[in-house]
Design an enzyme around this catalytic site. Structure first.
Site, PDB file in Angstrom:
ATOM      1  N   LYS A 190       0.825  -1.210   0.001  1.00 21.40           N
ATOM      2  CA  LYS A 190      -0.007  -0.116   0.061  1.00 21.40           C
ATOM      3  C   LYS A 190       0.840   1.378   0.074  1.00 21.40           C
ATOM      4  CE  LYS A 190       0.516   1.371   4.587  1.00 21.40           C
ATOM      5  NZ  LYS A 190       0.441   2.489   5.189  1.00 21.40           N
ATOM      6  N   THR A 247      -4.077   5.110   2.484  1.00 18.40           N
ATOM      7  CA  THR A 247      -2.750   5.532   2.163  1.00 18.40           C
ATOM      8  C   THR A 247      -2.776   6.529   0.851  1.00 18.40           C
ATOM      9  OG1 THR A 247      -2.044   3.764   3.697  1.00 18.40           O
ATOM     10  CG2 THR A 247      -0.307   5.045   2.531  1.00 18.40           C
TER      11      THR A 247
END
Length: 330
Positions: A190, A247
């Site tokens: 991520k 994120t």
């Protein structure tokens, strides 16, 4: 629930966890590598550099002595950056507290060994039970007591059952999982995909393009997790899709903001020079690509990010290369 917890690493995330666990009645010690910094935090009751505005409860002990921090701990949370985890784990191994499990709270892949955090710690601490605490969690929100959820991953059900009541606290919901590798891969990938999402934003390519990139990022992650023996549910859950969305869109994401800066034409060196915290995606990108290649898994987004960070490509070329990929079924 009472219990003794040692948090190794006084970064923003380690400090936030230590504060909330202490507020919840746990007996908590927070370890900082630098004695001067440990003393400063202990006296001021604030980690002003990395988590400003959050007051540490007086029940929370802060020390630079690992043996003191870990004495009689029921669990040890390792919240140090992944690139320094190998050295820290080896240094604290001689004073490890009996059968206490190690809970990995850092995300990434060791650039030198291509190992995930739990694999790194397994080498330094053979025989110690391993778990990971991971998910869509910004440290400042956890410290403020805002609601959140996370995955508590451990292959041993008894370890999960013992840790869940110890590490859970009000407004922080834990979801147990046996898929330690899949959860760790989600936490690593991520950060890299968030850099790409930031580049898209920095280039002004629009929300449609960012949504498409995030979705294809989930597809990359799922392929990789399955190749490593993990579960597709993990890639679609909190430690995969959940952490990826946060994120790639959250304003507090260091990886996302780095991508925005690169998309706007700033240099990697200039951006990193102005930061106090670690941007894990920078070291993780090439490691992620190399580890995936060992499984024959193609990660086009991660490969493009690695090329950009290495100076082999520009942000504009990165976006054009991804858009120009041959058509194939979703």
């Amino acid at each position: 629930m009472s219990g003794r917890v040692a948090v190794i690493g006084a970064g923003a995330w380690g400090t936030a966890l230590a504060v909330r666990l202490a507020d919840a009645g746990r007996d908590v010690s927070l370890w900082a590598r630098d004695p001067r910094r440990a003393a400063e935090i202990a006296v001021t009751r604030e980690n002003a550099r990395l988590l400003p505005g959050v007051t540490l409860p007086y029940s929370l002990r802060v020390t630079a002595d690992a043996a003191e921090a870990m004495a009689r701990a029921d669990a040890v949370l390792l919240a140090v950056p992944v690139q320094g985890l190998r050295g820290v784990a080896a240094a604290i191994a001689p004073c490890w507290p009996g059968v206490a499990p190690a809970v990995l709270c850092a995300k990434g892949i060791d650039a030198g060994t291509l190992r995930l955090p739990h694999e790194t710690v397994a080498d330094a601490l053979p025989g110690v039970s391993l778990a990971a605490l991971t998910g869509p969690n910004f440290a400042h929100e956890i410290a403020a007591g805002l609601p959140a959820a996370a995955v508590l991953a451990a292959p041993d059900e008894a370890v999960r059952d013992a840790l869940a009541p110890l590490l859970g606290f009000p407004r922080f919901r834990l979801y147990p999982s046996p898929d330690l590798a899949g959860a760790a891969l989600g936490g690593a990938a991520k950060n890299v995909i968030a850099i790409a999402a930031g580049v898209v934003e920095g280039l002004g390519l629009g929300e449609n393009a960012r949504a498409a990139l995030i979705t294809r990022g989930v597809a990359e992650l799922t392929r990789f997790v399955l190749a490593e023996g993990g579960r597709s549910e993990t890639a679609a859950g909190l430690s995969g899709l959940g952490d990826l969305v946060l994120t790639c869109t959250g304003g507090a994401s260091r990886n996302h903001s780095l991508g925005i800066a690169l998309g706007r034409g700033e240099t990697l060196e200039a951006v990193l020079a102005g930061r106090a915290g670690v941007t894990e995606g920078v070291a993780t990108a090439p490691a992620l690509v190399s580890r995936a290649a060992g499984h024959g898994v193609e990660l086009p987004i991660a490969e493009a990010v690695a090329a950009l960070l290495a100076g082999r490509d520009t942000a504009r070329a990165l976006a054009e290369a991804l858009l120009a990929r041959s058509i194939r079924g979703e």
